[in-house]
Structures are given as structure tokens and as C-alpha cells.
Enzyme design. Structure first.
Site, short mmCIF file in Angstrom:
data_model
loop_
_atom_site.label_atom_id
_atom_site.label_comp_id
_atom_site.label_asym_id
_atom_site.label_seq_id
_atom_site.Cartn_x
_atom_site.Cartn_y
_atom_site.Cartn_z
N ARG A 187 -4.23 -16.40 42.13
CA ARG A 187 -3.36 -17.58 42.26
C ARG A 187 -1.93 -17.08 42.32
O ARG A 187 -1.46 -16.43 41.40
CB ARG A 187 -3.51 -18.48 41.02
N HIS A 189 -5.29 -24.35 49.05
CA HIS A 189 -6.06 -24.37 47.80
C HIS A 189 -7.55 -24.59 48.15
O HIS A 189 -8.12 -25.63 47.85
CB HIS A 189 -5.53 -25.50 46.90
N GLN A 212 -10.45 -25.47 45.49
CA GLN A 212 -10.34 -26.83 45.00
C GLN A 212 -10.97 -27.81 45.98
O GLN A 212 -11.67 -28.75 45.60
CB GLN A 212 -8.86 -27.17 44.77
N ASP A 263 -1.78 -35.60 44.24
CA ASP A 263 -1.45 -34.35 43.56
C ASP A 263 -0.03 -34.50 43.03
O ASP A 263 0.68 -35.44 43.40
CB ASP A 263 -1.55 -33.20 44.58
N CYS A 274 -6.57 -33.11 41.88
CA CYS A 274 -6.94 -31.72 41.62
C CYS A 274 -6.62 -31.29 40.19
O CYS A 274 -7.14 -30.29 39.72
CB CYS A 274 -6.26 -30.80 42.62
N ARG A 326 -15.42 -27.66 40.18
CA ARG A 326 -14.75 -26.37 40.46
C ARG A 326 -15.63 -25.22 39.98
O ARG A 326 -15.69 -24.16 40.60
CB ARG A 326 -13.39 -26.32 39.78
N1 NVA Z 1 0.03 -28.56 44.41
C1 NVA Z 1 -0.27 -28.08 43.10
C2 NVA Z 1 -1.75 -27.90 42.97
C3 NVA Z 1 -2.20 -27.56 41.59
C4 NVA Z 1 -3.69 -27.43 41.46
C5 NVA Z 1 0.46 -26.79 42.84
O1 NVA Z 1 0.53 -25.94 43.72
O2 NVA Z 1 1.01 -26.63 41.76
#
Ligand code: NVA
Length: 336
Positions: free
Chosen positions: A131, A158, A161, A253, A293, A321
Site C-alpha cells: 500500500r 485499489h 478492494q 469513499d 470501502c 476483503r
Molecule cells: N480513497 C481512499 C481509500 C481507502 C481505502 C484512500 O486512498 O485513502
């Protein structure tokens, strides 16, 4: 044998766009799991690979691997409890061992070059889930390393997800093709991955976002190409009502993603009309499901009423997930 007792709906043998397999499994960690474990694998094209996954991969996957090949590392500049739990529990259920390396420890591209990290980790572990902010970090690790690299989240995408999201949509609404998903909010990594994958799987997707926050053209045109091939539609609009009309799923989101914390106040103003509340949810089909998410900022992009309301399936989605990521792990690391 296409029924997963206690949890899964019937899965049609034909025409289901997500691969799946099952194996002997078990384990006490996921409470809702039946004695047989189902692994759900990736949507076609998600990792830009052509997946051909045989059914019936026995678990634990580690049994199929050599003595060295039992670990996965997660490298995370961006921590998230759900992500970490899904990955670590998933690896453990597959018979492996997960190692978490935080952003400062790894210092990707600063403390140590992407090339060197890729090569060092390739000697210790069997796969990496990362990540990070930059998509180029993921692609660099994949290019220089000798092990599978899974995108756990970047500014651009993502994908894991979205596998969980589509699994959840499937569980609640049945066959995906012909369904409509509406995303309300920032044209961010979630919007990009949803557009690209939904369009590929024949799910109509509509993104309602303030004009200044629309998804970038590169992702929109990729999604539109997919849509052309799959017979689905991609709509980008500032009009929430247009996006939600006929929607089977409503998704939102956070307004300020990780790394954008400094913009929180500005974004709260810019997105004020894009909150998913009860009135907004009514613009979709009466039985539409609500997805997020997570983590959610209750009172900002979504209200408690919606999060905790009867249409919300956010915790099924969170659980998925685990199933989706296990499937990806099994696919990339076990199905050799
Ligand atoms: N758009 C959010 C998704 C988190 C799962 C981020 O990038 O922080």
C-alpha cells in the site's frame, strides 16, 4: 457443490465473471466461515492477467510450496487495520506467515531503492502486497522482483478492494452483468478501479462528482473501452440523481484520501452536496445496497443512518476483503 453453506448464494456454473475455487480448509479465525473454505479469485483483467484458475486448490496452499516458500510481506506506507487484518489472517488461513513492514522501516525509494527492496524481499518472502501512494512503486517492485506483487492501494487504484466489492454485489444482487453501480464523491483510486473493473464485467457504472474532482481521462477512457467490449456503460456526471437512477449499488469513499489530509476542510466544502444520506439513497432503486470501502467518515461523505441502515452491507463487504485477497494470494502463490 456450488453452494457455500451458510453464507453464499448459489453460483451459476456458467456466466459468472469471477473465478472461484474451493478447498478443504477450516480454521477458527473467521467466525462466519463454514467448515469448507471458499476462495474467490480475481475478476478478469483486474491484475491485467488472464486468470485460469482450476477449481479445488487444496488448502493450505503452503503444502504445495517448497519449504522456503511460505511467506508474504506487506509493505505499507499507508496503514489500515482492515487491510492488515485481511491480509495477515488470509495468509495464515492459507498456511503461510505474513510479515508487516511499515513505511519508515522500508523507506521505499528513499532509504533503499525500489530495485534493491524488490531483490532483497524476493530472497525472503513469496509475495508482496504493498500500500503506497505511487503506482510506480508497485510497478517497480513487480518489474525488479522475482515474486508476485499485489497492489494493496495506490493513489491510482485499489483493485483488491473492488474484488471484495463485486463479490458483495454478487452475493446480494446475483449475476453482475446488467447491474448498475453508482459512485458518489471523489474521482479517486476507488472511482478509477470501480470504473475499470465494473465496465469490464458488464456492470454499468456512474460516477457523480464535482467537476473539479472528476476521474482523470486516462481511466475514463480505459473504462469506456472496456464498456464497449462488454456492452456496459460508463457515465461521469456532476448530477447525483442521474448517477443513482436505477442503481443497484451506491458507493462512496472519503472526500480526502490518505495523503490529502491538508485539504480536508476545502474538500468538505467542495463535496458538501455529495453526501450519501437517506434522501440521496432514495434516488437509487429501493432495494439498492450501500457500499463503502472503509474507513468511513461518518457525518461527512455518509451519514450514520445510511451506514447503519437496512441497505448497508459495509461489513459483509469488509469481510469479503479477506475472501477476495485470499483468492488472489492462492492464485498468485499457490496455483502453480
Ligand atoms: N480513497 C481512499 C481509500 C481507502 C481505502 C484512500 O486512498 O485513502
Amino acid at each position: 457443490d456450488l453452494i457455500c453453506p451458510g453464507k453464499r448464494a448459489e453460483i451459476p456454473a456458467e456466466g459468472f465473471p469471477l473465478f472461484f475455487c474451493f478447498g478443504e480448509g477450516g480454521g477458527a479465525i473467521a467466525r462466519r466461515r463454514p467448515s469448507r473454505d471458499w476462495l474467490w479469485a480475481a475478476g478478469r483483467g483486474v491484475l491485467r492477467k488472464s486468470f485460469v484458475l482450476p477449481k479445488g486448490i487444496p488448502l493450505p496452499v503452503a503444502d504445495r510450496l517448497g519449504p522456503r516458500r511460505r511467506g508474504a510481506a506487506q509493505a505499507g506506507k499507508l496503514p489500515d487495520a482492515g487491510f492488515q487484518a485481511a491480509l495477515e489472517v488470509g495468509v495464515q488461513q492459507l498456511g503461510g506467515h505474513a510479515l508487516y513492514i511499515s513505511g519508515p522501516e522500508i523507506g521505499l525509494g528513499t532509504r533503499e531503492s525500489v530495485y534493491d527492496v524488490a531483490n532483497v524481499l524476493s530472497r525472503f518472502v513469496d509475495g508482496i502486497m504493498i500500500r503506497t501512494f505511487h503506482q510506480s512503486d508497485v510497478e517497480g517492485l513487480a518489474k525488479y522482483g522475482q515474486i508476485p506483487v499485489i497492489n494493496g492501494l495506490t493513489d491510482d487504484y485499489h483493485p483488491c478492494q473492488v474484488l471484495a466489492d463485486l463479490l458483495t454485489l454478487y452475493e446480494h444482487k446475483g449475476a453482475l452483468a446488467g447491474k448498475k453501480l453508482a459512485f458518489v464523491g471523489d474521482g479517486n483510486n476507488m472511482a478509477n478501479s470501480l470504473m475499470i473493473i465494473c465496465s469490464k464485467l458488464g456492470v454499468d457504472v456512474a460516477i457523480a462528482t464535482p467537476a473539479a474532482y472528476a476521474p482523470q481521462e486516462t481511466y475514463v477512457s480505459w473504462a469506456k473501452e472496456n464498456a464497449k467490449a462488454a456492452g456496459s456503460t460508463v457515465t461521469i456526471t456532476t448530477d447525483i440523481a442521474e448517477a443513482l437512477r436505477g442503481a443497484d449499488a451506491v458507493y462512496t469513499d472519503v472526500w480526502a484520501s490518505m495523503g490529502m489530509e491538508a485539504e480536508t476542510e476545502k474538500r468538505a466544502r467542495d463535496f458538501a452536496d455529495y453526501q450519501v444520506n437517506s434522501a440521496v439513497l432514495k434516488l437509487a432503486k429501493p432495494d439498492a445496497i450501500f457500499l463503502h470501502c472503509l474507513p468511513a467518515h461518518r457525518g461527512s461523505e455518509v451519514t450514520d443512518e445510511v451506514m447503519d441502515g437496512p441497505q448497508s452491507v459495509v461489513f459483509d463487504e469488509a469481510e469479503n476483503r479477506l475472501h477476495a485477497q485470499k483468492a488472489v494470494l492462492a492464485l498468485l502463490m499457490g496455483a502453480r
